[in-house]
Design a protein around this motif. Structure first.
Motif, PDB file in Angstrom:
ATOM      1  N   PHE A 154      -6.559 -46.162  32.310  1.00 42.71           N
ATOM      2  CA  PHE A 154      -5.967 -44.939  31.762  1.00 42.71           C
ATOM      3  C   PHE A 154      -6.923 -44.203  30.823  1.00 42.71           C
ATOM      4  O   PHE A 154      -6.546 -43.177  30.247  1.00 42.71           O
ATOM      5  CB  PHE A 154      -4.683 -45.274  30.988  1.00 42.71           C
ATOM      6  CG  PHE A 154      -3.731 -46.136  31.757  1.00 42.71           C
ATOM      7  CD1 PHE A 154      -3.178 -45.715  32.946  1.00 42.71           C
ATOM      8  CD2 PHE A 154      -3.376 -47.391  31.281  1.00 42.71           C
ATOM      9  CE1 PHE A 154      -2.306 -46.513  33.651  1.00 42.71           C
ATOM     10  CE2 PHE A 154      -2.508 -48.198  31.977  1.00 42.71           C
ATOM     11  CZ  PHE A 154      -1.962 -47.758  33.174  1.00 42.71           C
ATOM     12  N   ALA A 155      -8.140 -44.724  30.626  1.00 39.49           N
ATOM     13  CA  ALA A 155      -9.054 -44.134  29.644  1.00 39.49           C
ATOM     14  C   ALA A 155      -9.367 -42.661  29.920  1.00 39.49           C
ATOM     15  O   ALA A 155      -9.331 -41.844  28.992  1.00 39.49           O
ATOM     16  CB  ALA A 155     -10.343 -44.960  29.583  1.00 39.49           C
ATOM     17  N   PRO A 156      -9.663 -42.250  31.165  1.00 37.02           N
ATOM     18  CA  PRO A 156      -9.934 -40.816  31.397  1.00 37.02           C
ATOM     19  C   PRO A 156      -8.731 -39.928  31.082  1.00 37.02           C
ATOM     20  O   PRO A 156      -8.879 -38.848  30.489  1.00 37.02           O
ATOM     21  CB  PRO A 156     -10.301 -40.760  32.888  1.00 37.02           C
ATOM     22  CG  PRO A 156     -10.744 -42.139  33.223  1.00 37.02           C
ATOM     23  CD  PRO A 156      -9.908 -43.036  32.380  1.00 37.02           C
ATOM     24  N   LYS A 208      -8.018 -34.786  23.831  1.00 42.38           N
ATOM     25  CA  LYS A 208      -8.802 -33.585  23.574  1.00 42.38           C
ATOM     26  C   LYS A 208      -7.960 -32.318  23.718  1.00 42.38           C
ATOM     27  O   LYS A 208      -8.197 -31.325  23.038  1.00 42.38           O
ATOM     28  CB  LYS A 208      -9.989 -33.535  24.529  1.00 42.38           C
ATOM     29  CG  LYS A 208     -11.044 -34.596  24.249  1.00 42.38           C
ATOM     30  CD  LYS A 208     -12.187 -34.517  25.234  1.00 42.38           C
ATOM     31  CE  LYS A 208     -13.235 -35.581  24.945  1.00 42.38           C
ATOM     32  NZ  LYS A 208     -14.345 -35.537  25.930  1.00 42.38           N
ATOM     33  N   THR A 209      -6.971 -32.373  24.612  1.00 46.39           N
ATOM     34  CA  THR A 209      -6.154 -31.183  24.855  1.00 46.39           C
ATOM     35  C   THR A 209      -5.085 -30.993  23.782  1.00 46.39           C
ATOM     36  O   THR A 209      -4.851 -29.875  23.309  1.00 46.39           O
ATOM     37  CB  THR A 209      -5.483 -31.271  26.234  1.00 46.39           C
ATOM     38  OG1 THR A 209      -6.502 -31.454  27.233  1.00 46.39           O
ATOM     39  CG2 THR A 209      -4.697 -30.017  26.551  1.00 46.39           C
ATOM     40  N   LEU A 210      -4.439 -32.091  23.374  1.00 51.61           N
ATOM     41  CA  LEU A 210      -3.258 -31.979  22.519  1.00 51.61           C
ATOM     42  C   LEU A 210      -3.510 -32.290  21.052  1.00 51.61           C
ATOM     43  O   LEU A 210      -2.818 -31.746  20.185  1.00 51.61           O
ATOM     44  CB  LEU A 210      -2.154 -32.915  23.051  1.00 51.61           C
ATOM     45  CG  LEU A 210      -1.680 -32.652  24.480  1.00 51.61           C
ATOM     46  CD1 LEU A 210      -0.667 -33.704  24.891  1.00 51.61           C
ATOM     47  CD2 LEU A 210      -1.079 -31.262  24.613  1.00 51.61           C
ATOM     48  N   PHE A 211      -4.458 -33.179  20.757  1.00 51.33           N
ATOM     49  CA  PHE A 211      -4.552 -33.690  19.391  1.00 51.33           C
ATOM     50  C   PHE A 211      -5.888 -33.434  18.710  1.00 51.33           C
ATOM     51  O   PHE A 211      -6.090 -33.874  17.578  1.00 51.33           O
ATOM     52  CB  PHE A 211      -4.287 -35.206  19.378  1.00 51.33           C
ATOM     53  CG  PHE A 211      -2.959 -35.575  19.962  1.00 51.33           C
ATOM     54  CD1 PHE A 211      -1.781 -35.294  19.298  1.00 51.33           C
ATOM     55  CD2 PHE A 211      -2.884 -36.188  21.213  1.00 51.33           C
ATOM     56  CE1 PHE A 211      -0.564 -35.624  19.845  1.00 51.33           C
ATOM     57  CE2 PHE A 211      -1.660 -36.519  21.768  1.00 51.33           C
ATOM     58  CZ  PHE A 211      -0.495 -36.232  21.083  1.00 51.33           C
ATOM     59  N   SER A 212      -6.808 -32.757  19.339  1.00 48.10           N
ATOM     60  CA  SER A 212      -8.102 -32.498  18.701  1.00 48.10           C
ATOM     61  C   SER A 212      -8.392 -31.005  18.644  1.00 48.10           C
ATOM     62  O   SER A 212      -9.523 -30.577  18.836  1.00 48.10           O
ATOM     63  CB  SER A 212      -9.227 -33.214  19.458  1.00 48.10           C
ATOM     64  OG  SER A 212      -9.326 -32.699  20.777  1.00 48.10           O
TER      65      SER A 212
END
Length: 318
Positions: free
Chosen positions: A237-239, A246-250
């Motif tokens: 599940f890493a990718p 990166k999309t939601l929390f950074s």
């Protein structure tokens, strides 16, 4: 479904759903769990100092999911220990893994072919545990999807979720190993299974229960076998996790530039301070060496004057 009929997967899924976990699959679960405890740092020393603490930790490894789900459902946490046959079997395996003469049981079970089979059987039991937790929560809270996911997750991965309490039994306190801070692969795959079975239970997922059991079991067994054969600990599940993070929390923070400037200023100050301290140190060393030379010169002058006076006196006598 016609696809299941053509591939004969319907019969296979029904056969898998009717398989009994006791005694062989439960035995594999106990062996792998106790071996995982033995491989923890300091666990072997604890088994020599306090066999009772070691046994209790083993029971938490074996029945931690049932204990945690029982606590969450306001049931007695000792209820899983009421299964005398299971506790007796787990206790026998605990004794053989830790105290067998010449370490025969652990050495044999640690061989890769046998351990691969035992780990695959343990993953099969994970499916039943997750499904059992979701079904148990559904019987009490029929419309609560979140509760079903939480109980299924706790039932399937309770041993990892209560690892901090288990470590306390062995006299170890490592809060940074909390599974919620950094989830391991078993915890992640169990959470995924709890979500899928909860969606199926509430009819949001148009799939039969035995079909989902087959798919989920194949997925976790194949992944576990792949990770053991390749020696890799990377999660499949890493990718997806990286993309979601990166999309939601950074996202861009308005304080990011200010933080960078403060860090840069601190680095510059530290560099200049270090340079000044280095220069000051060199200067003090020079002064110290000069002082040593100056302090030694009066002594040398005094010795020279004494020698001259002695020479003069000797001439007078002569």
């Amino acid at each position: 479904m016609d696809v299941f009929g053509l591939l004969h997967l319907d019969e296979l899924s029904h056969g898998l759903a009717s398989v009994s976990m006791f005694p062989y699959f439960d035995m594999a679960h106990y062996i792998v769990s106790v071996m995982a405890l033995r491989e923890q740092p300091g666990a072997l020393a604890v088994s020599r100092v306090s066999p009772l603490a070691c046994w209790f930790s083993s029971m938490l490894y074996c029945f931690g999911g049932a204990v945690l789900s029982g606590i969450m459902l306001a049931e007695p946490p000792v209820a899983p220990l009421s299964n005398g046959t299971g506790v007796l079997l787990a206790s026998i395996i605990w004794y053989l893994v830790f105290y067998c003469p010449m370490d025969v049981v652990y050495s044999c079970a640690a061989l890769l072919p046998l351990r691969l089979v035992l780990s695959a059987m343990k993953e099969v039991t994970r499916t039943w545990k997750v499904l059992g937790g979701v079904t148990q929560a559904h019987n009490k809270y029929k419309d609560s999807l979140l509760v079903m996911i939480a109980i299924g997750w706790a039932r399937g991965a309770g041993g990892g979720l209560i690892s901090n309490f288990e470590q306390l039994v062995r006299g170890v306190w490592k809060p940074e190993t909390n599974e919620l801070l950094k989830m391991s692969y078993p915890t992640k795959v169990t959470l995924m299974g709890a979500v899928l079975f909860a969606l199926q239970q509430t009819h949001y997922l148009p799939l039969q229960k035995h079909h989902l059991m087959l798919f989920y079991t194949i997925f976790i067994v194949v992944n576990k076998s792949r990770m053991m054969l390749t020696g890799s600990s990377s999660s499949p599940f890493a990718p997806i996790e990286s993309a979601l993070y990166k999309t939601l929390f950074s996202g861009h923070s308005p304080y990011a530039a200010l933080t960078a400037e403060v860090q840069k200023a601190g680095t510059d100050n530290g560099t200049s301070t270090g340079t000044a301290c280095h220069a000051t140190t060199k200067e003090s060393e020079k002064n110290r060496s000069a002082g040593q030379k100056n302090s030694s010169s009066p002594v040398e002058g005094e010795e020279g004057s004494l020698k001259a006076k002695e020479a003069k006196d000797s001439k007078k006598i002569n």
